[in-house]
Enzyme design. Structure first.
Site, PDB file in Angstrom:
ATOM      1  N   ASN A   1       0.849  -1.186   0.000  1.00 59.53           N
ATOM      2  CA  ASN A   1       0.000   0.000   0.000  1.00 59.53           C
ATOM      3  C   ASN A   1       0.897   1.253   0.000  1.00 59.53           C
ATOM      4  OD1 ASN A   1      -1.428   2.280   1.116  1.00 59.53           O
ATOM      5  ND2 ASN A   1      -3.079   0.898   1.667  1.00 59.53           N
TER       6      ASN A   1
ATOM      7  N   HIS B   1       1.033   6.197   1.937  1.00 64.95           N
ATOM      8  CA  HIS B   1       1.797   7.129   2.772  1.00 64.95           C
ATOM      9  C   HIS B   1       3.017   7.720   2.086  1.00 64.95           C
ATOM     10  CE1 HIS B   1      -1.165   6.797   5.711  1.00 64.95           C
ATOM     11  NE2 HIS B   1      -1.044   5.486   5.783  1.00 64.95           N
TER      12      HIS B   1
ATOM     13  N   HIS C   1      -5.537   3.709  -1.723  1.00 57.86           N
ATOM     14  CA  HIS C   1      -6.861   4.107  -1.226  1.00 57.86           C
ATOM     15  C   HIS C   1      -7.154   5.537  -1.684  1.00 57.86           C
ATOM     16  CE1 HIS C   1      -9.600   4.469   2.627  1.00 57.86           C
ATOM     17  NE2 HIS C   1     -10.235   4.785   1.520  1.00 57.86           N
TER      18      HIS C   1
ATOM     19  N   ARG D   1      -9.272   8.315  -1.132  1.00 56.48           N
ATOM     20  CA  ARG D   1     -10.249   8.746  -0.134  1.00 56.48           C
ATOM     21  C   ARG D   1     -11.071   9.904  -0.666  1.00 56.48           C
ATOM     22  NH1 ARG D   1      -8.861   6.762   5.375  1.00 56.48           N
ATOM     23  NH2 ARG D   1     -10.616   8.045   6.022  1.00 56.48           N
TER      24      ARG D   1
ATOM     25  N   ARG E   1      -6.782  12.932   0.790  1.00 53.60           N
ATOM     26  CA  ARG E   1      -5.699  13.366   1.690  1.00 53.60           C
ATOM     27  C   ARG E   1      -4.349  12.762   1.315  1.00 53.60           C
ATOM     28  NH1 ARG E   1      -7.362  10.220   7.189  1.00 53.60           N
ATOM     29  NH2 ARG E   1      -9.304  11.295   6.771  1.00 53.60           N
TER      30      ARG E   1
ATOM     31  N   GLU F   1      -8.633   0.652  -3.107  1.00 47.49           N
ATOM     32  CA  GLU F   1      -9.461   0.720  -1.890  1.00 47.49           C
ATOM     33  C   GLU F   1     -10.388   1.903  -2.031  1.00 47.49           C
ATOM     34  OE1 GLU F   1      -7.275   0.996   1.701  1.00 47.49           O
ATOM     35  OE2 GLU F   1      -6.287  -0.908   1.387  1.00 47.49           O
TER      36      GLU F   1
ATOM     37  N   THR G   1      -8.419   3.817   8.444  1.00 43.81           N
ATOM     38  CA  THR G   1      -9.661   3.050   8.415  1.00 43.81           C
ATOM     39  C   THR G   1      -9.870   2.348   9.760  1.00 43.81           C
ATOM     40  OG1 THR G   1      -9.152   2.675   6.105  1.00 43.81           O
ATOM     41  CG2 THR G   1     -10.967   1.409   7.020  1.00 43.81           C
TER      42      THR G   1
ATOM     43  N   GLU H   1     -11.217  -9.120   3.077  1.00 46.71           N
ATOM     44  CA  GLU H   1      -9.950  -8.809   3.719  1.00 46.71           C
ATOM     45  C   GLU H   1     -10.265  -8.622   5.200  1.00 46.71           C
ATOM     46  OE1 GLU H   1      -7.295  -6.041   1.825  1.00 46.71           O
ATOM     47  OE2 GLU H   1      -6.519  -5.366   3.761  1.00 46.71           O
TER      48      GLU H   1
ATOM     49  N   HIS I   1      -3.854  -4.324   7.812  1.00 40.70           N
ATOM     50  CA  HIS I   1      -3.962  -3.142   8.664  1.00 40.70           C
ATOM     51  C   HIS I   1      -2.995  -3.248   9.838  1.00 40.70           C
ATOM     52  CE1 HIS I   1      -5.935   0.700   9.339  1.00 40.70           C
ATOM     53  NE2 HIS I   1      -5.516   0.512  10.571  1.00 40.70           N
TER      54      HIS I   1
HETATM   55  N1  PXP Z   1      -5.992  -2.960   4.073  1.00 39.35           N
HETATM   56  C1  PXP Z   1      -6.944  -2.003   4.124  1.00 39.35           C
HETATM   57  C2  PXP Z   1      -8.317  -2.346   3.657  1.00 39.35           C
HETATM   58  C3  PXP Z   1      -6.639  -0.708   4.585  1.00 39.35           C
HETATM   59  O1  PXP Z   1      -7.599   0.234   4.622  1.00 39.35           O
HETATM   60  C4  PXP Z   1      -5.323  -0.413   4.949  1.00 39.35           C
HETATM   61  C5  PXP Z   1      -4.964   0.975   5.404  1.00 39.35           C
HETATM   62  O2  PXP Z   1      -5.168   1.866   4.364  1.00 39.35           O
HETATM   63  C6  PXP Z   1      -4.354  -1.429   4.850  1.00 39.35           C
HETATM   64  C7  PXP Z   1      -4.725  -2.702   4.427  1.00 39.35           C
HETATM   65  C8  PXP Z   1      -2.920  -1.187   5.155  1.00 39.35           C
HETATM   66  O3  PXP Z   1      -2.762  -0.836   6.483  1.00 39.35           O
HETATM   67  P1  PXP Z   1      -1.350  -0.295   6.955  1.00 39.35           P
HETATM   68  O4  PXP Z   1      -1.042   0.936   6.171  1.00 39.35           O
HETATM   69  O5  PXP Z   1      -1.575  -0.040   8.411  1.00 39.35           O
HETATM   70  O6  PXP Z   1      -0.349  -1.402   6.711  1.00 39.35           O
END
Ligand code: PXP
Length: 247
Positions: free
Chosen positions: A11, A14, A47, A49, A53, A74, A105, A155, A194
């Protein structure tokens, strides 16, 4: 159905968070995605949003044009996001709950409560050839409802597991295991994500039903110290180690 396949979806949200802190173009999340693929990522997750952001619409355009691995988009279950998904047709879409004021989330989607709305939403995405995942807590009623409304996969939210320690964490891991087993018995693919870290990923990989983990924040944070490629390679190695130990 013990499973040897364990994929890592990276992901990149960030990377965009850091870029947006200064409003410019650097660091580029698409460049990070391509680097992640070179380092062994099996897919890229982003994601989009409602408040934009981190990831922007243009990032999604570029990811669709430049990626050589599947994009997992996402998104919240809104008409705006549905139209974006239908125009881009990513390989998969993961429906997540979204509140404007949250930092990230928080908690899984309420599939039981939003049954009718989500049902038509999932159907419209699937008709466009997009594989649909629902981000839910490891709760029996939510898993069964996800299957009933036609999701291709779920998930499971690992937030409660990663936040706890000791016996409480073991209890959460057990909930995730039972959730994954229920998905298998319903013939539904199961992913997780997550807050996963090097420490918390191994016990998760030891649960053979999981076929994919989506990990972002920790990997991008580790990249500050050891670089993105090394952080991804290390995470994949730990996932494979966990999976190998469950036979
Ligand atoms: N899976 C989903 C559905 C999420 O919303 C997120 C956070 O955006 C993640 C995985 C990844 O989480 P993290 O960034 O904490 O590893």
């Amino acid at each position: 159905m013990a499973n040897n396949i364990i994929r890592l979806g990276v992901n990149i949200d960030h990377v965009a968070t850091i870029r947006n802190a200064r409003g410019g173009l650097h660091p580029d999340p698409v460049k990070a995605a391509l680097l992640a693929v070179d380092a062994g990522a099996d897919g890229i997750t982003a994601h989009l949003r409602e408040d934009r952001r981190h990831i922007s619409d243009q990032d999604i355009d570029r990811l669709m044009a430049e990626l050589t691995v599947p994009l997992n988009l996402e998104m919240a279950a809104t008409e705006e996001m549905l139209n974006i998904a239908l125009s881009h047709k990513p390989a998969s879409a993961c429906i997540v709950p979204e509140k404007r004021e949250e930092l990230t989330t928080e908690g899984g989607l309420d599939v039981v409560g939003g049954y009718d709305h989500l049902s038509s939403f999932v159907q419209r995405l699937r008709e466009a050839g997009i594989s649909v995942s629902l981000f839910i807590d490891p709760d029996e009623a939510q898993i069964r409802a996800s299957k009933e409304i036609g999701a291709d996969k779920v998930e499971l939210h690992t937030g409660c597991y990663v936040e706890k320690t000791g016996a409480a964490q073991a209890g959460e891991l057990d909930r995730l295991r039972r959730g994954a087993e229920l998905c298998e018995s319903l013939d539904m693919e199961v992913h997780a994500g997550h807050g996963l870290t090097y420490d918390t990923v191994i016990p998760m990989a030891e649960i053979p039903q999981f076929t994919e983990f989506n990990i972002g924040h920790f990997l991008i944070g580790e990249a500050i110290f050891i670089g993105l490629e090394v952080s991804i390679q290390k995470m994949k190695g730990l996932m494979e180690q966990g999976r190998a130990s469950c036979g």
